[in-house]
Design an enzyme around this catalytic site. Structure first.
Site, mmCIF file in Angstrom:
data_model
loop_
_atom_site.group_PDB
_atom_site.id
_atom_site.type_symbol
_atom_site.label_atom_id
_atom_site.label_comp_id
_atom_site.label_asym_id
_atom_site.label_seq_id
_atom_site.Cartn_x
_atom_site.Cartn_y
_atom_site.Cartn_z
ATOM 1 N N GLU A 1 27.448 23.110 79.843
ATOM 2 C CA GLU A 1 26.514 21.569 78.239
ATOM 3 C C GLU A 1 27.407 20.724 77.768
ATOM 4 O O GLU A 1 28.105 22.073 76.798
ATOM 5 C CB GLU A 1 25.924 22.424 77.677
ATOM 6 C CG GLU A 1 24.283 22.587 78.605
ATOM 7 C CD GLU A 1 22.800 23.567 77.654
ATOM 8 O OE1 GLU A 1 22.590 23.171 77.005
ATOM 9 O OE2 GLU A 1 22.454 24.196 78.531
ATOM 10 N N GLU B 1 21.523 31.036 77.229
ATOM 11 C CA GLU B 1 22.336 30.818 75.168
ATOM 12 C C GLU B 1 21.575 32.108 74.920
ATOM 13 O O GLU B 1 20.864 31.174 73.759
ATOM 14 C CB GLU B 1 21.746 29.797 74.763
ATOM 15 C CG GLU B 1 22.854 28.675 75.041
ATOM 16 C CD GLU B 1 22.682 27.585 74.281
ATOM 17 O OE1 GLU B 1 21.895 27.820 73.892
ATOM 18 O OE2 GLU B 1 23.544 26.190 74.673
#
Length: 384
Positions: A321, A199
């Site tokens: 995720e 991320e």
């Protein structure tokens, strides 16, 4: 997602409920590497020297993703922000954990990895051999169970900051990191996928979870290209290995998706996104979930992702995720899991549930029992 997610929530509050957040202690305990004697005593432990040689088939990334199957994250393990990878309460990964995950029905194993505690912080940025061996061992556990495996660069935002001032150093370190990892796994076949970054974002910035700035997105494109080029340059199976690249913060916001540039227009690139949608339910447990409106909004989230990448760009997508915390009502979590996976799968989106052994726990890795087995089973059944 990680143990300290509450500190990030305090920082960003309710800024975005449609972005999958990842936040994630200290000790000096070294990563344990099993000895040859221990391997003989425990046949479940894969010898470190064993290499799973394979081939990269002439198939598209979309075809590969279609065969990968429903996935599970080994969260809060190698991605712990400490040299002690048990610092957040989970045991070191072992073959029995991965076997338990496979036996219930998960087909893909994502292994988040933080490298900075086991990598020199000055050039040439050498990774500790023992740490690479331990990662290889866990990859082998997955492949031994006929799973696809994803490994990445996770929680390394301390040095991989997407800013112009930091760009050259970050590219040099990322190039070194992926060159070493790619060389280690060069003989492995296409059941092993590399995810360039997790991320990527500037932590603490005003735009951390809202798609970043133009500068941040531009530097991210440079970092993604650096990682891809480093892997490709090692040759062999890595010339065609399927790779994942993220948007800024792995965001599904249009500004983040629209500004992502595919390195070299590489055909074997998969888009990596996270979607804990809506965050007010999934990550904060502030709302109930399950109304017609809730379901419509989640469908729209998936439609936006599919239309952008699969329809317009002809790219495969992995939702690396997602999940909901244990503070939510049990029935809501169960309904959410089933709906999420069914709707995503029907659009060709591969989902990999976040399991951190804590707030998002499904499996107790110490006792090898499924604390929330009904959710795990719902996920698996809904993907069929």
């Amino acid at each position: 997602m990680g143990k300290k997610y509450s500190s990030i929530i305090t920082m960003v509050g309710m800024l975005l409920f449609q972005v999958g957040l990842l936040s994630c202690g200290s000790s000096t305990t070294e990563i344990a590497i099993v000895s040859n004697d221990e391997e003989k005593e425990n046949p479940d432990i894969e010898p470190i020297a064993e290499t799973f040689s394979g081939t990269i088939r002439d198939i598209s990334s979309s075809e590969l993703v279609a065969e990968m199957g429903i996935g599970w994250n080994l969260g809060n393990s190698f991605d712990v922000i400490s040299k002690d990878k048990t610092d957040w309460g989970n045991p070191l990964p072992n073959g029995n954990i991965i076997k338990t995950v496979h036996e219930i029905g998960f087909k893909t194993l994502r292994v988040p990895i933080t490298w900075r505690f086991n990598q020199e912080d000055i050039a040439p940025y050498i990774i500790e051999e023992a740490y690479l061996n331990r990662v290889q061992q866990v990859v082998n556990y997955g492949l031994k169970n006929k799973m696809h495996v994803i490994i990445n660069v996770h929680h390394d935002e301390e040095w991989a900051k997407p800013t112009f001032d930091n760009e050259e150093m970050a590219k040099e370190r990322l190039r070194s990191l992926w060159t070493q990892v790619a060389e280690k796994f060069k003989p492995y076949g296409d059941s092993l996928v590399f995810e360039i970054l997790n991320e990527p974002r500037l932590i603490g910035s005003d735009n951390e979870w809202s798609g970043g700035t133009q500068e941040g997105r531009q530097v991210l494109n440079a970092l993604n290209k650096t990682g891809v080029d480093a892997i490709r340059s090692t040759g062999g199976n890595n010339e065609k290995r399927h790779l994942m690249i993220p948007t800024y913060a792995a965001s599904t916001l249009l500004i983040a998706m629209d500004d992502l540039v595919i390195p070299n227009d590489d055909a074997n690139i998969i888009i990596s996104l996270h979607s804990y949608f809506p965050w007010s339910f999934a990550g904060l447990a502030q709302d109930r979930w399950g109304s017609d409106s809730d379901k419509t909004q989640l469908r729209q989230e998936f439609d936006r992702i599919r239309d952008k990448w699969m329809v317009q760009e002809q790219r495969a997508v992995i939702l690396g995720e997602w999940g909901s915390i244990v503070d939510n009502a049990k029935d809501d979590r169960l309904d959410y899991a089933g709906f999420y996976v069914k709707e995503a799968t029907s659009r060709g989106l591969l989902t990999i549930v976040w399991d951190d052994g804590g707030n998002f726990q499904l499996l107790d890795r110490n006792s090898l029992t499924w604390v929330h087995g009904e959710i795990a089973e719902m996920i698996i059944q809904s993907a069929k």
